[in-house]
Enzyme design. Structure first.
Site, PDB file in Angstrom:
ATOM      1  N   GLU A  25       0.764  -1.272  -0.023  1.00  0.00           N
ATOM      2  CA  GLU A  25       0.046  -0.013  -0.052  1.00  0.00           C
ATOM      3  C   GLU A  25       0.703   1.295  -0.036  1.00  0.00           C
ATOM      4  O   GLU A  25       0.188   2.209  -0.036  1.00  0.00           O
ATOM      5  CB  GLU A  25      -0.892  -0.138   1.093  1.00  0.00           C
ATOM      6  CG  GLU A  25      -2.103  -1.137   0.970  1.00  0.00           C
ATOM      7  CD  GLU A  25      -3.091  -1.117   2.044  1.00  0.00           C
ATOM      8  OE1 GLU A  25      -2.863  -0.463   3.163  1.00  0.00           O
ATOM      9  OE2 GLU A  25      -4.306  -1.614   1.828  1.00  0.00           O
ATOM     10  N   TYR A  86      -4.930  -8.457   5.003  1.00  0.00           N
ATOM     11  CA  TYR A  86      -4.152  -8.838   4.218  1.00  0.00           C
ATOM     12  C   TYR A  86      -3.824 -10.302   3.946  1.00  0.00           C
ATOM     13  O   TYR A  86      -3.973 -10.907   4.906  1.00  0.00           O
ATOM     14  CB  TYR A  86      -2.730  -8.494   4.672  1.00  0.00           C
ATOM     15  CG  TYR A  86      -1.367  -8.503   3.643  1.00  0.00           C
ATOM     16  CD1 TYR A  86      -1.246  -7.874   2.498  1.00  0.00           C
ATOM     17  CD2 TYR A  86      -0.607  -9.307   3.972  1.00  0.00           C
ATOM     18  CE1 TYR A  86      -0.260  -8.174   1.645  1.00  0.00           C
ATOM     19  CE2 TYR A  86       0.546  -9.680   3.325  1.00  0.00           C
ATOM     20  CZ  TYR A  86       0.592  -8.954   2.008  1.00  0.00           C
ATOM     21  OH  TYR A  86       1.838  -9.303   0.999  1.00  0.00           O
ATOM     22  N   VAL A  87      -3.701 -10.833   2.679  1.00  0.00           N
ATOM     23  CA  VAL A  87      -3.333 -12.175   2.433  1.00  0.00           C
ATOM     24  C   VAL A  87      -2.093 -12.467   1.715  1.00  0.00           C
ATOM     25  O   VAL A  87      -1.831 -11.596   0.778  1.00  0.00           O
ATOM     26  CB  VAL A  87      -4.489 -12.745   1.688  1.00  0.00           C
ATOM     27  CG1 VAL A  87      -4.010 -14.196   1.222  1.00  0.00           C
ATOM     28  CG2 VAL A  87      -5.962 -12.589   2.572  1.00  0.00           C
ATOM     29  N   GLY A  95      -9.656 -17.984  -1.489  1.00  0.00           N
ATOM     30  CA  GLY A  95     -10.783 -17.850  -0.430  1.00  0.00           C
ATOM     31  C   GLY A  95     -10.384 -17.490   0.982  1.00  0.00           C
ATOM     32  O   GLY A  95     -11.329 -17.343   1.726  1.00  0.00           O
ATOM     33  N   GLY A  97      -9.269 -14.483   2.028  1.00  0.00           N
ATOM     34  CA  GLY A  97      -9.808 -13.168   2.456  1.00  0.00           C
ATOM     35  C   GLY A  97     -11.438 -13.171   2.627  1.00  0.00           C
ATOM     36  O   GLY A  97     -11.775 -12.695   3.641  1.00  0.00           O
ATOM     37  N   ASN A 124      -6.838   0.210  -5.888  1.00  0.00           N
ATOM     38  CA  ASN A 124      -6.837  -1.235  -5.809  1.00  0.00           C
ATOM     39  C   ASN A 124      -7.927  -1.929  -6.023  1.00  0.00           C
ATOM     40  O   ASN A 124      -8.945  -2.164  -5.618  1.00  0.00           O
ATOM     41  CB  ASN A 124      -6.556  -1.478  -4.303  1.00  0.00           C
ATOM     42  CG  ASN A 124      -6.124  -2.628  -3.892  1.00  0.00           C
ATOM     43  OD1 ASN A 124      -6.347  -3.700  -4.625  1.00  0.00           O
ATOM     44  ND2 ASN A 124      -5.760  -3.229  -2.661  1.00  0.00           N
ATOM     45  N   TYR A 131     -14.458  -6.886  -2.595  1.00  0.00           N
ATOM     46  CA  TYR A 131     -15.405  -6.141  -1.414  1.00  0.00           C
ATOM     47  C   TYR A 131     -16.948  -6.433  -2.154  1.00  0.00           C
ATOM     48  O   TYR A 131     -17.977  -6.479  -1.333  1.00  0.00           O
ATOM     49  CB  TYR A 131     -14.903  -5.106  -0.708  1.00  0.00           C
ATOM     50  CG  TYR A 131     -13.925  -5.412  -0.160  1.00  0.00           C
ATOM     51  CD1 TYR A 131     -13.703  -6.056   0.971  1.00  0.00           C
ATOM     52  CD2 TYR A 131     -12.611  -4.365  -0.276  1.00  0.00           C
ATOM     53  CE1 TYR A 131     -12.449  -6.146   1.755  1.00  0.00           C
ATOM     54  CE2 TYR A 131     -11.613  -4.565   0.488  1.00  0.00           C
ATOM     55  CZ  TYR A 131     -11.526  -5.557   1.416  1.00  0.00           C
ATOM     56  OH  TYR A 131     -10.286  -5.361   2.178  1.00  0.00           O
TER      57      TYR A 131
END
Length: 159
Positions: A25, A86-87, A95, A97, A124, A131
């Site tokens: 980020e 964060y993944v 899956g 997240g 992003n 989302y």
């Protein structure tokens, strides 16, 4: 894989994931989190400043979701604020997240919250699509305002 609450013993494995997020980020130059900060603010304070869920696979942490509660809102119910999701890059699109989001939603239900809120960088696109797929929507009615530390210190000290 399992989703669970982070433990104090997870701190050495949480910090690298948080640093990876800071790099992703683009705020790694200002990243000030240390193991001691995590320990004190998340595990030793009562109540803690933040809560953390982790995704663990074969003994390794592969994702995290940091959140906190705003105890009073106009709904007369608390809100959950997601600060970080964060993944690890190697585990994305599997899956993880979504499982972390389901777990924080369960925490919001348990706390009788009225809303879950978070912020996403405008660039992003992948996260925005993720989302929205879960049912979240960008709020077109509100702008986020920020005051840097210098600005609010100047304001507080001013005439």
């Amino acid at each position: 894989m399992q989703i669970r609450r982070a433990l104090e013993a997870d701190i050495p494995n949480l910090l690298p994931l948080m640093r990876e997020l800071a790099v992703f980020e683009k705020y790694d130059d200002a990243f000030a989190i240390t193991e001691e900060v995590l320990r004190e603010q998340g595990f030793r304070r009562s109540p803690p400043d933040f809560h953390c869920l982790v995704a663990e696979e074969n003994g390794a942490l592969i994702g995290l979701l940091v959140y906190y509660f705003v105890p009073f809102t106009y709904r007369a119910k608390p809100n959950v604020i997601i600060k970080e999701l964060y993944v690890d890059e190697k585990h994305r699109s599997k899956g993880v997240g979504e499982l972390l989001m389901k777990a924080v939603a369960a925490e919001a239900v348990k706390a009788n919250c009225g809303q879950i809120k978070w912020w996403v960088a405008k660039w992003n696109d992948r996260s925005i699509q993720f989302y929205e797929r879960l049912g979240a929507r960008i709020d077109p009615e509100w702008h986020e305002f920020q005051m840097s530390e210098k600005v609010f210190r100047d304001l507080a000290a001013g005439p």
